[in-house]
Scaffold this active site. Structure first.
Site, PDB file in Angstrom:
ATOM      1  N   ASN A  94       3.004  -5.747  -9.533  1.00  0.00           N
ATOM      2  CA  ASN A  94       3.644  -4.694  -8.739  1.00  0.00           C
ATOM      3  C   ASN A  94       4.292  -3.623  -9.619  1.00  0.00           C
ATOM      4  O   ASN A  94       4.686  -3.885 -10.756  1.00  0.00           O
ATOM      5  CB  ASN A  94       4.655  -5.292  -7.766  1.00  0.00           C
ATOM      6  CG  ASN A  94       5.456  -6.408  -8.372  1.00  0.00           C
ATOM      7  OD1 ASN A  94       5.002  -7.072  -9.294  1.00  0.00           O
ATOM      8  ND2 ASN A  94       6.654  -6.600  -7.875  1.00  0.00           N
ATOM      9  N   THR A  97       9.174   1.525  -7.281  1.00  0.00           N
ATOM     10  CA  THR A  97       9.825   2.773  -7.686  1.00  0.00           C
ATOM     11  C   THR A  97      11.089   2.431  -8.477  1.00  0.00           C
ATOM     12  O   THR A  97      11.833   1.517  -8.117  1.00  0.00           O
ATOM     13  CB  THR A  97      10.186   3.590  -6.425  1.00  0.00           C
ATOM     14  OG1 THR A  97       8.988   3.770  -5.676  1.00  0.00           O
ATOM     15  CG2 THR A  97      10.760   4.943  -6.783  1.00  0.00           C
ATOM     16  N   LYS A 224      -6.609   7.902  -7.118  1.00  0.00           N
ATOM     17  CA  LYS A 224      -5.956   6.869  -6.299  1.00  0.00           C
ATOM     18  C   LYS A 224      -4.661   7.420  -5.684  1.00  0.00           C
ATOM     19  O   LYS A 224      -4.418   7.268  -4.481  1.00  0.00           O
ATOM     20  CB  LYS A 224      -5.669   5.644  -7.168  1.00  0.00           C
ATOM     21  CG  LYS A 224      -4.820   4.585  -6.510  1.00  0.00           C
ATOM     22  CD  LYS A 224      -5.492   3.909  -5.338  1.00  0.00           C
ATOM     23  CE  LYS A 224      -4.511   3.130  -4.517  1.00  0.00           C
ATOM     24  NZ  LYS A 224      -5.059   2.343  -3.459  1.00  0.00           N
ATOM     25  N   GLY A 277       4.365   3.060   6.863  1.00  0.00           N
ATOM     26  CA  GLY A 277       5.044   2.118   5.982  1.00  0.00           C
ATOM     27  C   GLY A 277       4.038   1.585   4.985  1.00  0.00           C
ATOM     28  O   GLY A 277       3.005   2.204   4.747  1.00  0.00           O
ATOM     29  N   CYS A 280       2.466   1.262  -0.498  1.00  0.00           N
ATOM     30  CA  CYS A 280       1.840   2.274  -1.357  1.00  0.00           C
ATOM     31  C   CYS A 280       2.195   3.723  -1.061  1.00  0.00           C
ATOM     32  O   CYS A 280       2.487   4.489  -1.981  1.00  0.00           O
ATOM     33  CB  CYS A 280       0.324   2.126  -1.275  1.00  0.00           C
ATOM     34  SG  CYS A 280      -0.234   0.640  -2.074  1.00  0.00           S
TER      35      CYS A 280
HETATM   36  C1  UDX Z   1       0.040  -3.952  -5.516  1.00  0.00           C
HETATM   37  C2  UDX Z   1      -0.183  -3.197  -6.805  1.00  0.00           C
HETATM   38  O1  UDX Z   1      -0.028  -3.952  -7.898  1.00  0.00           O
HETATM   39  C3  UDX Z   1       0.577  -1.954  -6.717  1.00  0.00           C
HETATM   40  O2  UDX Z   1       0.413  -1.152  -7.814  1.00  0.00           O
HETATM   41  C4  UDX Z   1      -0.003  -1.295  -5.570  1.00  0.00           C
HETATM   42  O3  UDX Z   1       0.308   0.055  -5.526  1.00  0.00           O
HETATM   43  C5  UDX Z   1       0.502  -1.995  -4.351  1.00  0.00           C
HETATM   44  O4  UDX Z   1       0.696  -3.231  -4.545  1.00  0.00           O
HETATM   45  P1  UDX Z   1       0.739  -6.131  -4.547  1.00  0.00           P
HETATM   46  O5  UDX Z   1      -0.384  -7.063  -4.877  1.00  0.00           O
HETATM   47  O6  UDX Z   1       0.818  -5.601  -3.174  1.00  0.00           O
HETATM   48  O7  UDX Z   1       0.761  -5.009  -5.614  1.00  0.00           O
HETATM   49  O8  UDX Z   1       2.148  -6.631  -5.044  1.00  0.00           O
HETATM   50  P2  UDX Z   1       2.798  -8.005  -4.920  1.00  0.00           P
HETATM   51  O9  UDX Z   1       2.356  -8.656  -3.670  1.00  0.00           O
HETATM   52  O10 UDX Z   1       4.239  -7.764  -5.202  1.00  0.00           O
HETATM   53  O11 UDX Z   1       2.135  -8.841  -6.129  1.00  0.00           O
HETATM   54  C6  UDX Z   1       2.370  -8.673  -7.465  1.00  0.00           C
HETATM   55  C7  UDX Z   1       2.454 -10.040  -8.130  1.00  0.00           C
HETATM   56  O12 UDX Z   1       2.523  -9.883  -9.535  1.00  0.00           O
HETATM   57  C8  UDX Z   1       3.660 -10.882  -7.721  1.00  0.00           C
HETATM   58  O13 UDX Z   1       3.230 -12.095  -7.157  1.00  0.00           O
HETATM   59  C9  UDX Z   1       4.418 -11.105  -9.047  1.00  0.00           C
HETATM   60  O14 UDX Z   1       5.036 -12.366  -9.131  1.00  0.00           O
HETATM   61  C10 UDX Z   1       3.320 -10.937 -10.067  1.00  0.00           C
HETATM   62  N1  UDX Z   1       3.777 -10.614 -11.415  1.00  0.00           N
HETATM   63  C11 UDX Z   1       4.615  -9.579 -11.638  1.00  0.00           C
HETATM   64  C12 UDX Z   1       3.311 -11.365 -12.474  1.00  0.00           C
HETATM   65  O15 UDX Z   1       2.569 -12.322 -12.307  1.00  0.00           O
HETATM   66  N2  UDX Z   1       3.695 -11.027 -13.755  1.00  0.00           N
HETATM   67  C13 UDX Z   1       4.549 -10.005 -13.999  1.00  0.00           C
HETATM   68  O16 UDX Z   1       4.872  -9.753 -15.169  1.00  0.00           O
HETATM   69  C14 UDX Z   1       5.031  -9.269 -12.914  1.00  0.00           C
HETATM   70  C1  UDX Z   2      -2.987   2.196   2.262  1.00  0.00           C
HETATM   71  C2  UDX Z   2      -4.353   2.866   2.080  1.00  0.00           C
HETATM   72  O1  UDX Z   2      -4.989   3.016   3.353  1.00  0.00           O
HETATM   73  C3  UDX Z   2      -5.219   2.049   1.143  1.00  0.00           C
HETATM   74  O2  UDX Z   2      -6.442   2.727   0.885  1.00  0.00           O
HETATM   75  C4  UDX Z   2      -4.480   1.830  -0.170  1.00  0.00           C
HETATM   76  O3  UDX Z   2      -5.234   1.016  -1.040  1.00  0.00           O
HETATM   77  C5  UDX Z   2      -3.126   1.196   0.078  1.00  0.00           C
HETATM   78  O4  UDX Z   2      -2.373   1.991   1.008  1.00  0.00           O
HETATM   79  P1  UDX Z   2      -2.066   0.164   3.691  1.00  0.00           P
HETATM   80  O5  UDX Z   2      -0.727   0.709   3.338  1.00  0.00           O
HETATM   81  O6  UDX Z   2      -2.336  -1.268   3.470  1.00  0.00           O
HETATM   82  O7  UDX Z   2      -3.203   0.965   2.905  1.00  0.00           O
HETATM   83  O8  UDX Z   2      -2.360   0.448   5.249  1.00  0.00           O
HETATM   84  P2  UDX Z   2      -2.822   1.730   6.083  1.00  0.00           P
HETATM   85  O9  UDX Z   2      -3.812   1.275   7.085  1.00  0.00           O
HETATM   86  O10 UDX Z   2      -3.208   2.864   5.246  1.00  0.00           O
HETATM   87  O11 UDX Z   2      -1.497   2.087   6.896  1.00  0.00           O
HETATM   88  C6  UDX Z   2      -0.348   2.628   6.278  1.00  0.00           C
HETATM   89  C7  UDX Z   2       0.664   3.009   7.319  1.00  0.00           C
HETATM   90  O12 UDX Z   2       0.221   4.139   8.071  1.00  0.00           O
HETATM   91  C8  UDX Z   2       0.941   1.918   8.354  1.00  0.00           C
HETATM   92  O13 UDX Z   2       2.318   1.871   8.620  1.00  0.00           O
HETATM   93  C9  UDX Z   2       0.156   2.373   9.555  1.00  0.00           C
HETATM   94  O14 UDX Z   2       0.677   1.890  10.764  1.00  0.00           O
HETATM   95  C10 UDX Z   2       0.305   3.867   9.444  1.00  0.00           C
HETATM   96  N1  UDX Z   2      -0.757   4.622  10.149  1.00  0.00           N
HETATM   97  C11 UDX Z   2      -2.054   4.519   9.752  1.00  0.00           C
HETATM   98  C12 UDX Z   2      -0.420   5.478  11.202  1.00  0.00           C
HETATM   99  O15 UDX Z   2       0.762   5.585  11.580  1.00  0.00           O
HETATM  100  N2  UDX Z   2      -1.420   6.180  11.820  1.00  0.00           N
HETATM  101  C13 UDX Z   2      -2.716   6.108  11.447  1.00  0.00           C
HETATM  102  O16 UDX Z   2      -3.558   6.803  12.052  1.00  0.00           O
HETATM  103  C14 UDX Z   2      -3.050   5.239  10.373  1.00  0.00           C
END
Ligand code: UDX
Ligand code: UDX
Length: 478
Positions: A94, A97, A224, A277, A280
């Site tokens: 992860n 911010t 991205k 929400g 990302c």
């Molecule tokens: C992703 C991407 O990494 C992030 O950049 C993207 O924009 C959105 O989320 P995601 O898989 O959703 O991350 O995050 P999270 O579910 O928090 O998983 C990250 C994992 O990495 C955690 O399980 C954490 O324990 C692990 N971690 C973190 C490690 O194993 N080693 C580390 O040094 C830090």
């Molecule tokens: C997003 C991007 O879609 C994906 O490509 C990237 O890799 C990670 O971020 P995610 O955040 O998992 O994916 O879900 P997404 O389906 O994009 O929805 C994001 C938010 O927008 C949600 O809260 C959803 O409810 C909202 N949303 C989406 C709307 O309010 N209206 C829409 O028409 C679509």
């Protein structure tokens, strides 16, 4: 020279790393996938015999894990060992911010990525392809490369060399498996053609070659961020128009349908809701804002920042409407909140609109009963920073000295007794079939339904005798 991948390691078993490696293990049977994480509990959950207890809920995920786990997909905390054995390493940790210091509130905190690069640098043997999976600020690959290059100065016995690729993941939660199995495109950014081809070969086991794009590494990183910024921008755009609909008599669903038919605009991501929400959108836009500011592009920074500002404003707008409609006060009024996840079909609540809206409603003194089929009470407590039920306390200074409301969680829908209003925040399927004529009898009159997701059947709700507010609905129904 053709690089053949036999052993893959993925650092980070989260919402991205877990499902991505599961799908890869399904299509690349001859490759071993070791998914590692420093969080023992998370790994134990991935290894749980009971597939309903996997740490990530995604439709279709448990079916894949049941077939590939302990065949060619392994979950462990053996970070060092897995790095040693790997010829390709995905970094999928992860990147939250930054909370303090330079760039606080906007820039990504890269400490986990840096840690990973150092672990890789100290433990890798021979030639290793390091792939950025996490969404990262532009130019992070350069940082990773520098750390990796220092490997041979670390008094290591074995020599090592590295290629760094950017291969951002575009999956959306709730549809992760489908998105991974049928991606619109796979993006591979890098400099070394052989390394890029090696990764491409893996994807070609299930992705048509024409859908695999090669770019330079910075284009890939920026694509991205831009992709997420464009998607989020559409939601802020449509949500801003929903406010105009409400005062003019237009209907946002009709407006969306009409503009979506323009093939230049397209119909997706035009649904007005309670505000976007997810882990990302906000983070990536703020990254773009920080990047623009860093390079002195202030107008560009302000342009993108407004997408986030509108989102926050829109969430506050919903709370304000609820209060206004309930005669200007919701103090001690029971409100049923349907849904806490940031979207349907996920147990993820990161940046969910429900967090701000519920906090604000509690601050106004409301008594919330929160239901979600996949999110649990502990997660909601963490997000709200308010203990459930009557023991009200909050670490946020803003809440102190205010007459707080309260909340409790329910995992069933037997919760409408004496409620003044129902507020739909997540579009879970089961909310579409609520028996409104039955529910209304239990509630205090005038009973309200606030539908921020446009999922309730308007005729049934109205026929039952409810007052209905829907996002972007200009037609007065009182
Ligand atoms: C992703 C991407 O990494 C992030 O950049 C993207 O924009 C959105 O989320 P995601 O898989 O959703 O991350 O995050 P999270 O579910 O928090 O998983 C990250 C994992 O990495 C955690 O399980 C954490 O324990 C692990 N971690 C973190 C490690 O194993 N080693 C580390 O040094 C830090
Ligand atoms: C997003 C991007 O879609 C994906 O490509 C990237 O890799 C990670 O971020 P995610 O955040 O998992 O994916 O879900 P997404 O389906 O994009 O929805 C994001 C938010 O927008 C949600 O809260 C959803 O409810 C909202 N949303 C989406 C709307 O309010 N209206 C829409 O028409 C679509």
């Amino acid at each position: 020279m053709e690089l053949k991948i036999k052993n893959v390691c993925c650092i980070g078993a989260g919402f991205v790393g877990g499902p991505t490696m599961a799908v890869m293990s399904k299509f690349c049977k001859e490759i071993i996938f070791n998914v590692v994480d420093i969080n023992q509990k998370r790994i134990d959950d991935w290894n749980n015999e009971d597939l309903d207890k996997l740490p990530v809920y995604e439709p279709g995920l448990k079916e894949i894990v049941s077939k590939t786990r302990n065949e060619n997909l392994f979950f462990s905390t053996n970070v060092k060992e897995s790095i040693k054995n790997a010829d390709m390493i995905f970094i999928s940790v992860n990147t939250p911010t930054k909370k303090s210091g330079l760039g606080a509130g906007k820039a990504s905190d890269l400490k986990w990525v840096e840690n990973c690069a150092r672990e890789v640098s100290s433990n890798a043997i021979g030639h290793t392809i390091v792939v950025e999976k996490s969404t990262l600020p532009v130019k992070t690959a350069e940082v990773i490369q520098k750390i990796l290059n220092s490997a041979n100065q670390n008094n290591k016995k074995e020599t090592s060399s590295f290629d760094v690729l950017s291969n951002p993941e575009f999956l959306a939660e709730g549809t992760a498996i489908k998105d991974l199995e049928y991606p619109d495109r796979v993006l591979i950014g890098g400099e070394n053609k052989e390394a890029m081809l090696a990764l491409s070969q893996m994807y070609q086991n299930w992705v048509p070659k024409k859908n695999i794009l090669f770019t330079n590494i910075w284009s890939s990183e920026l694509a991205k961020l831009t992709s997420n910024a464009f998607l989020a921008q559409r939601i802020s755009s449509i949500n801003s128009i929903s406010a105009i609909c409400e005062v003019t008599g237009a209907d946002i669903r009709e407006v969306s349908r009409a503009i979506g038919r323009d093939s230049r605009i397209g119909s997706k991501f035009l649904e007005s809701g309670p505000g976007f929400g997810g882990s990302c959108f906000k983070k990536d836009i703020l990254n773009l804002v920080y990047l623009s500011e860093y390079f002195g592009l202030m107008e560009v920074a302000r342009f993108w920042e407004e997408v986030v500002n509108i989102n926050t404003w829109h969430q506050s707008r919903i709370t304000k409407i609820v209060v206004e409609k309930l005669f200007g006060s919701i103090s001690q009024k029971k409100i049923v909140v349907l849904g806490f996840a940031f979207k349907a079909n996920t147990n993820d609540t990161r940046e969910s609109a429900a967090i701000k809206i519920c906090k604000d409603l509690i601050m106004e003194g409301a008594e919330l009963v929160i239901h979600d089929p996949k999110v649990n009470s502990i997660q909601i407590e963490n997000d709200l920073q308010v203990k459930p039920s009557s023991e009200n306390y909050c670490q946020d200074e803003n809440y102190i000295n205010n007459q707080l409301g309260k909340w409790r969680f329910s995992n069933n829908l037997n919760i409408f007794e004496n409620a003044h209003a129902v507020l739909v925040l997540t579009e879970w399927e089961e909310y579409k079939s609520i028996k409104w004529d039955y529910v209304v009898k239990k509630m205090v009159k005038p009973a309200w339904v606030f539908d921020s997701r446009s999922i309730v059947n308007v005729d049934l709700v109205k026929k039952a005798g409810f007052n209905l507010w829907r996002v972007g609905d200009g037609i007065q129904k009182e």
